[in-house]
Design a protein around this motif. Sequence first.
Motif: not given
Length: 419
Positions: A77-83
Motif C-alpha cells: 500500500g501507499v500509506d504510511p510506507g511512502k512517508d
Amino acid sequence: MKNNSFTVAVLGAGNIGSAVIERLLNVDNGVINLNLSKVLVSDLSKDRNLDSGLLTTDFNEILNDEKIDLVIEVLGGVDPGKDYIKALLENGKSVITANKDIIADCGSELIETAQENNVCLYFEAAVAAGIPVLKPLIESLRGEELTRVAGIINGTSNYILTSMEEGSTYEDALQQAQDLGYAEPDPTNDVEGIDAKFKAMILSLLCFGVSPSAEDVFTEGISNITKEDFDWAKRLNKTIKLVAQIDNSNDGFNARVYPVLVDNKHPLAAIRGALNAVLVEGENINQLVFSGPGAGSAPTASAIIGDVLSACHQMVTSQTNWYPLRTPKSGNKEFKDVQSSWFIRLSVKDEPGVLATIAGLFGENNVSIESVIQEGRGDNAELVLVTHEAEEDNLNSSIESISNLSSVSSVTSTIRVYI
Ligand code: HSE
C-alpha cells in the motif's frame, strides 16, 4: 557500517517480510555481513518465530537509530510506507522496497531524494518480482534508445488466461487462482489490470524517463474475456494475454494495459501460468525477453536480497548514486490517437445487406477490414472481423455506430490484436 558489516531493519513482517527476514538471517556471501536489528510490526502479540527483542511498533525507533544503515520496506500500500521511505532517505538511510504502488506514485521524487542524500533506493522486486529486469534496463541497456517495452507483468491474470486457454471458464480459473494463493479474495487489482498499470508506470520512468499518471495509462482488465474468445483465438492461431505495452516512437510516448490476441509464435504467447515476461525492443538489441517467476514470496525475497547486497557493495565504496534518469525523447501520445488492430465479434441478423452495412460503417470511420468470418446460427449469424491498424478513436466510433444498427443484436467482444 563497520568492516563491511551493515545493520538492517525491516518494515513489515507479512508473507514477503517473513521470507525476506529468513533470507537476511542466512545470507553468507563471504564479503558483506548483514545484522538484522529491528522489525516494524503492527501487532507485537502475534506469534512470529522471531526474537521478540527485534520487534517494534514504533517507526521512530528505526528512523532515529544511527546504527541502522539500510531499511527494507515491505508494508504494502501507499500509506504510511511512502512517508516512511522519504523520511528514511532524508535521514541518510538506504532503502530497498518491493512496493510498486509507492514507486509508481512518486518514484522520480524518491530517487531524487535518495540522490540528494547520497543513499541508495532500489526496488527490483516491484516489477516482475524474481526476474532481474530493472537493473539491466537501468544499467546494461543504458546506451540503447528503447522503442518498446511490453510485458506480461501480472502472474495472477496470466494464470487465469492460461487456464482459460486450456478450457476453463473465467470463473473457474479465478477460483483456481484463489485456491493456489495467486489471487486475493478481492482480485480486482490483478484481473482489472491495476497491478500491471503500476508496474507499467515504473517501467515508463526507467526506460523512457516519463512519469505518466495513473489516468494517463489506458487500462482494461481480463474479466470480460470468455472461453468463446479463446476458441476464436485458437482458430486464428493466436492466444490471449494481458499485456502492458509502452511505445516510444518518433510520434510519441504511450503506456497502456489491455488484453490482446497474440500470435502463437510470438515469445509472449509462450509465457504460461503465473510466470511473467518483459520484452524490450531497441534498434541495436532488436528484441530481448526476460522471463521467470513474477510473484510469490521466495522470488520477491530473492530480488530484495539482491538489492540489499548491491546497496551494501555501493556503500562500501561510497558509490551510492543512481544513474541519472533518462530524458524523455518525445511528447506524450493520447490513447485515442494510438493505432490498434481490433478483433471484433458481433451477433447479427442473417439477412441481405447486413455485412455490407457494417463494412460501410467501418469505411466511413476510416477503418479497413483485414478479415471476416461469418457463421450461421439459425436466423442469426456470428460475425468475426479483424481490422487493419486504425486510430482508437475511429475504431470506437465504428463500434458505436454498428451497435446501434437494428440488424446487430450485440457486439459480443472487442479485443485488440498485438502488433
Ligand atoms: N499480484 C501480483 C501478480 C504479484 O499476480 O503478479 C505482486 O505484484
